[in-house]
Design a protein around this motif. Structure first.
Motif, PDB file in Angstrom:
ATOM      1  N   THR A  11       0.824  -1.205   0.000  1.00  0.00           N
ATOM      2  CA  THR A  11       0.000   0.000   0.000  1.00  0.00           C
ATOM      3  C   THR A  11       0.856   1.252   0.000  1.00  0.00           C
ATOM      4  OG1 THR A  11      -0.061   0.043   2.407  1.00  0.00           O
ATOM      5  CG2 THR A  11      -1.797  -1.200   1.307  1.00  0.00           C
ATOM      6  N   THR A  12       0.188   2.362  -0.226  1.00  0.00           N
ATOM      7  CA  THR A  12       0.796   3.676  -0.067  1.00  0.00           C
ATOM      8  C   THR A  12      -0.083   4.473   0.871  1.00  0.00           C
ATOM      9  OG1 THR A  12      -0.402   4.622  -1.933  1.00  0.00           O
ATOM     10  CG2 THR A  12       1.731   3.593  -2.409  1.00  0.00           C
ATOM     11  N   MET A  13       0.353   5.660   1.238  1.00  0.00           N
ATOM     12  CA  MET A  13      -0.425   6.483   2.151  1.00  0.00           C
ATOM     13  C   MET A  13      -1.808   6.786   1.574  1.00  0.00           C
ATOM     14  SD  MET A  13       1.222   7.163   4.984  1.00  0.00           S
ATOM     15  CE  MET A  13       0.585   8.723   5.599  1.00  0.00           C
ATOM     16  N   SER A  14      -1.868   7.007   0.285  1.00  0.00           N
ATOM     17  CA  SER A  14      -3.139   7.379  -0.339  1.00  0.00           C
ATOM     18  C   SER A  14      -4.109   6.206  -0.450  1.00  0.00           C
ATOM     19  CB  SER A  14      -2.885   7.958  -1.731  1.00  0.00           C
ATOM     20  OG  SER A  14      -2.214   7.019  -2.542  1.00  0.00           O
ATOM     21  N   SER A  15      -3.596   4.964  -0.505  1.00  0.00           N
ATOM     22  CA  SER A  15      -4.472   3.809  -0.682  1.00  0.00           C
ATOM     23  C   SER A  15      -4.865   3.145   0.621  1.00  0.00           C
ATOM     24  CB  SER A  15      -3.774   2.772  -1.576  1.00  0.00           C
ATOM     25  OG  SER A  15      -2.602   2.286  -0.945  1.00  0.00           O
ATOM     26  N   LEU A  16      -4.334   3.611   1.760  1.00  0.00           N
ATOM     27  CA  LEU A  16      -4.699   3.020   3.039  1.00  0.00           C
ATOM     28  C   LEU A  16      -6.145   3.344   3.376  1.00  0.00           C
ATOM     29  CD1 LEU A  16      -1.468   3.720   5.106  1.00  0.00           C
ATOM     30  CD2 LEU A  16      -2.349   1.489   4.449  1.00  0.00           C
ATOM     31  N   PRO A  17      -6.856   2.380   4.032  1.00  0.00           N
ATOM     32  CA  PRO A  17      -8.281   2.593   4.331  1.00  0.00           C
ATOM     33  C   PRO A  17      -8.525   3.662   5.393  1.00  0.00           C
ATOM     34  CG  PRO A  17      -7.471   0.565   5.352  1.00  0.00           C
ATOM     35  CD  PRO A  17      -6.377   1.056   4.438  1.00  0.00           C
ATOM     36  N   LEU A  18      -7.534   3.991   6.194  1.00  0.00           N
ATOM     37  CA  LEU A  18      -7.695   4.986   7.246  1.00  0.00           C
ATOM     38  C   LEU A  18      -7.185   6.344   6.788  1.00  0.00           C
ATOM     39  CD1 LEU A  18      -6.462   2.933  10.352  1.00  0.00           C
ATOM     40  CD2 LEU A  18      -8.829   3.437   9.698  1.00  0.00           C
ATOM     41  N   PRO A  19      -7.781   7.419   7.303  1.00  0.00           N
ATOM     42  CA  PRO A  19      -7.284   8.762   6.960  1.00  0.00           C
ATOM     43  C   PRO A  19      -5.826   8.937   7.396  1.00  0.00           C
ATOM     44  CG  PRO A  19      -9.441   8.871   8.005  1.00  0.00           C
ATOM     45  CD  PRO A  19      -8.972   7.461   8.145  1.00  0.00           C
ATOM     46  N   THR A  20      -5.094   9.737   6.646  1.00  0.00           N
ATOM     47  CA  THR A  20      -3.679   9.967   6.934  1.00  0.00           C
ATOM     48  C   THR A  20      -3.469  10.528   8.337  1.00  0.00           C
ATOM     49  OG1 THR A  20      -3.242  10.392   4.602  1.00  0.00           O
ATOM     50  CG2 THR A  20      -1.606  11.173   6.182  1.00  0.00           C
ATOM     51  N   ASP A  21      -4.384  11.392   8.780  1.00  0.00           N
ATOM     52  CA  ASP A  21      -4.245  12.009  10.096  1.00  0.00           C
ATOM     53  C   ASP A  21      -4.311  10.964  11.209  1.00  0.00           C
ATOM     54  OD1 ASP A  21      -4.128  14.551  11.700  1.00  0.00           O
ATOM     55  OD2 ASP A  21      -5.981  13.691  12.491  1.00  0.00           O
ATOM     56  N   ILE A  22      -5.190   9.982  11.055  1.00  0.00           N
ATOM     57  CA  ILE A  22      -5.302   8.921  12.062  1.00  0.00           C
ATOM     58  C   ILE A  22      -4.056   8.036  12.037  1.00  0.00           C
ATOM     59  CG2 ILE A  22      -6.578   6.838  12.704  1.00  0.00           C
ATOM     60  CD1 ILE A  22      -9.121   8.202  11.868  1.00  0.00           C
ATOM     61  N   ILE A  23      -3.577   7.707  10.851  1.00  0.00           N
ATOM     62  CA  ILE A  23      -2.363   6.894  10.729  1.00  0.00           C
ATOM     63  C   ILE A  23      -1.188   7.593  11.393  1.00  0.00           C
ATOM     64  CG2 ILE A  23      -0.693   5.940   9.102  1.00  0.00           C
ATOM     65  CD1 ILE A  23      -3.007   5.593   7.136  1.00  0.00           C
ATOM     66  N   THR A  24      -1.087   8.899  11.171  1.00  0.00           N
ATOM     67  CA  THR A  24       0.041   9.662  11.704  1.00  0.00           C
ATOM     68  C   THR A  24      -0.035   9.806  13.222  1.00  0.00           C
ATOM     69  OG1 THR A  24       0.183  10.918   9.646  1.00  0.00           O
ATOM     70  CG2 THR A  24       1.274  11.845  11.593  1.00  0.00           C
ATOM     71  N   HIS A  25      -1.179  10.284  13.735  1.00  0.00           N
ATOM     72  CA  HIS A  25      -1.288  10.641  15.148  1.00  0.00           C
ATOM     73  C   HIS A  25      -1.662   9.482  16.055  1.00  0.00           C
ATOM     74  CE1 HIS A  25      -1.506  14.605  13.211  1.00  0.00           C
ATOM     75  NE2 HIS A  25      -1.111  15.105  14.372  1.00  0.00           N
ATOM     76  N   GLU A  26      -2.474   8.545  15.545  1.00  0.00           N
ATOM     77  CA  GLU A  26      -2.966   7.476  16.403  1.00  0.00           C
ATOM     78  C   GLU A  26      -2.194   6.168  16.271  1.00  0.00           C
ATOM     79  OE1 GLU A  26      -5.173   8.102  18.650  1.00  0.00           O
ATOM     80  OE2 GLU A  26      -5.465  10.154  17.919  1.00  0.00           O
ATOM     81  N   ILE A  27      -1.452   6.025  15.195  1.00  0.00           N
ATOM     82  CA  ILE A  27      -0.717   4.762  14.992  1.00  0.00           C
ATOM     83  C   ILE A  27       0.799   5.005  14.980  1.00  0.00           C
ATOM     84  CG2 ILE A  27      -0.372   2.778  13.477  1.00  0.00           C
ATOM     85  CD1 ILE A  27      -3.216   3.166  12.477  1.00  0.00           C
ATOM     86  N   PHE A  28       1.285   5.710  13.961  1.00  0.00           N
ATOM     87  CA  PHE A  28       2.727   5.894  13.822  1.00  0.00           C
ATOM     88  C   PHE A  28       3.348   6.615  15.020  1.00  0.00           C
ATOM     89  CE2 PHE A  28       3.577   5.506   8.974  1.00  0.00           C
ATOM     90  CZ  PHE A  28       3.017   4.237   9.008  1.00  0.00           C
ATOM     91  N   ALA A  29       2.664   7.635  15.533  1.00  0.00           N
ATOM     92  CA  ALA A  29       3.240   8.429  16.628  1.00  0.00           C
ATOM     93  C   ALA A  29       3.426   7.617  17.895  1.00  0.00           C
ATOM     94  CB  ALA A  29       2.358   9.641  16.921  1.00  0.00           C
ATOM     95  N   LYS A  30       2.745   6.471  18.009  1.00  0.00           N
ATOM     96  CA  LYS A  30       2.820   5.654  19.214  1.00  0.00           C
ATOM     97  C   LYS A  30       3.710   4.423  19.037  1.00  0.00           C
ATOM     98  CE  LYS A  30      -1.896   7.081  20.382  1.00  0.00           C
ATOM     99  NZ  LYS A  30      -1.482   8.092  21.368  1.00  0.00           N
ATOM    100  N   LEU A  31       4.282   4.254  17.848  1.00  0.00           N
ATOM    101  CA  LEU A  31       5.127   3.089  17.583  1.00  0.00           C
ATOM    102  C   LEU A  31       6.549   3.308  18.093  1.00  0.00           C
ATOM    103  CD1 LEU A  31       4.096   2.158  13.921  1.00  0.00           C
ATOM    104  CD2 LEU A  31       3.519   0.923  16.033  1.00  0.00           C
ATOM    105  N   PRO A  32       7.260   2.227  18.433  1.00  0.00           N
ATOM    106  CA  PRO A  32       8.675   2.358  18.794  1.00  0.00           C
ATOM    107  C   PRO A  32       9.503   2.727  17.577  1.00  0.00           C
ATOM    108  CG  PRO A  32       8.026   0.044  18.721  1.00  0.00           C
ATOM    109  CD  PRO A  32       6.766   0.843  18.593  1.00  0.00           C
ATOM    110  N   VAL A  33      10.655   3.317  17.823  1.00  0.00           N
ATOM    111  CA  VAL A  33      11.515   3.790  16.735  1.00  0.00           C
ATOM    112  C   VAL A  33      11.929   2.646  15.811  1.00  0.00           C
ATOM    113  CG1 VAL A  33      13.757   4.813  16.196  1.00  0.00           C
ATOM    114  CG2 VAL A  33      12.345   5.784  18.015  1.00  0.00           C
TER     115      VAL A  33
END
Length: 414
Positions: A11-33
């Motif tokens: 996938t790419t950012m544009s084809s993901l089923p979730l909005p980019t804002d949710i992916i950024t703030h709710e998922i990626f921001a909470k992942l380990p480095v």
């Protein structure tokens, strides 16, 4: 995480089923480095997002605001060019070895120690040449991204041209106002030689200089000079509060109880008001149970202090920094237990676990670490750390993607 990575490769950012804002703030921001570095290889859009200054600051903010988010412990092997990173969030407290970069001017067996950590960066000190004014090499390193940068050595200062012997203490912090990492060097010049750090009698100190290194400017600057100071530095590294306030213990016969805690603000590069010790010492000092201040550190964002009496070793914390009389006893260990198991308590190694009754402390000779149950007075071995030989210094850090300007990756074949 492996399944997530496989899905992301398709996938790419544009084809993901979730909005980019949710992916950024709710998922990626909470992942380990570690996971984020893998996702950077998935696509150009992922790489651009995770590498952006905005996301790096978002991830850092999330790490700071969480009590358990990606906390690590860094230990230095004093006899080898290695750091050990312990993941305290993992079930088995896994250990990762991080080699330090080798440079032509390093001894084959330099003495390695850790100055401090802020925003995921570690400042490491190496003794490389005891013959010059500046016998140290300092390295900034992000243990997660394996990027490092060497700090240039300081040129000889006015007092250094007059006095040959000196004793050093360092502190590492972050100037939020100027967005700048800074290294503070306190130099106590001595009338008599003292080549290894050993707190000296104030009468032996003939002058003091405070020199500050700015990463933004990549230069050292002399910010304070004192002739014939009435005290001497008692702690080797400064204890950092609020990113920019560094603290050291000083001792001198002119103080009522022999000690003071000096505070240096790296935002203004000036000394500020001392942190009072009156209440703490008055309530615990007596002729029959002499009270000795041993070391200074930080536990869960609070200034902490270890003391020794004839009967016990005590760890204190300053619960409210603005209420300077709010010193509270965190726990104590009696001398019998200490003589058999523990060296003096070092706040720099202490961390309060999810359970508010446990702290991490080193065993005697610093080859093992234990979770000490404050309420029960019992301890459990942190087994992976037992394998680390003779660590001499350490600190806690939050994982981050924070970049080091002008940094280089550590070679994998070191």
């Amino acid at each position: 995480m492996a399944n997530s990575a496989n899905l992301a490769t398709k996938t790419t950012m544009s084809s993901l089923p979730l909005p980019t804002d949710i992916i950024t703030h709710e998922i990626f921001a909470k992942l380990p480095v570690k996971s984020l570095l893998r996702f950077k290889c998935v696509s150009k859009s992922f790489n651009a997002l995770i590498s952006s200054p905005e996301f790096i600051q978002l991830h850092l903010h999330e790490s700071r605001s969480s009590d358990t988010n990606h906390l690590g412990l860094i230990l230095a092997d004093e006899d080898r060019l290695k750091l050990y990173s312990i993941d305290l969030d993992s079930p088995d407290s896994s250990v990762t070895t991080i080699p330090l970069p080798r440079t032509p001017d390093l001894w084959k067996s330099p003495v390695v120690s850790i100055v401090g950590s802020i925003n995921g960066l570690i400042c490491v000190r190496l003794v490389i040449d005891i013959r010059g004014f500046d016998p140290y090499k300092h390295i900034l390193i992000n243990p997660c991204t394996r990027v490092f940068r060497e700090i240039p050595r300081c040129k000889r200062t006015p007092m250094a041209k007059v006095f040959g012997s000196f004793q050093s203490s360092f502190g590492f912090g972050f100037d939020d106002l100027n967005v700048d990492f800074k290294l503070v060097w306190i130099v106590d010049f001595l009338r008599q030689a003292n080549y290894l750090f050993d707190p000296v009698d104030p009468v032996n100190v003939t002058g003091r200089e405070v020199i500050v290194y700015s990463l933004n400017e990549n230069t050292w600057k002399l910010t304070d000079t004192v002739k014939e100071p009435k005290d001497s530095v008692r702690t080797q590294n400064g204890a950092l509060i609020k990113n920019h306030l560094l603290h050291w213990i000083f001792s001198g016969s002119n103080y009522r109880y022999g000690y003071r805690i000096g505070c240096f603000d790296i935002q203004s590069d000036k000394w500020t008001r001392d942190v009072p010790l009156m209440q703490l010492i008055e309530h615990n000092n007596s002729k029959n149970n002499k009270f000795c201040v041993r070391s200074l550190g930080v536990i869960n964002g609070c200034l902490s202090l270890s003391t020794i009496t004839s009967s016990s070793k005590v760890l204190w914390i300053l619960k409210d920094y603005e209420a300077k009389e709010s010193w509270v006893k965190l726990f104590h260990i009696n001398q019998f237990l200490t003589s058999h198991f523990f060296d003096f308590i070092q706040p720099s190694f202490c961390f309060r676990r999810k359970s508010k009754y446990e702290v991490l402390i080193p065993k005697f000779h610093r080859q093992e670490l234990f979770w000490y149950d404050i309420g029960q007075g019992t301890y459990d071995s942190l087994k992976p750390v037992i394998k680390i030989p003779g660590f001499v210094s350490g600190c806690f850090f939050r994982e981050s993607l924070v970049q080091i300007p002008g940094g280089h990756h550590i070679s994998q074949d070191i």
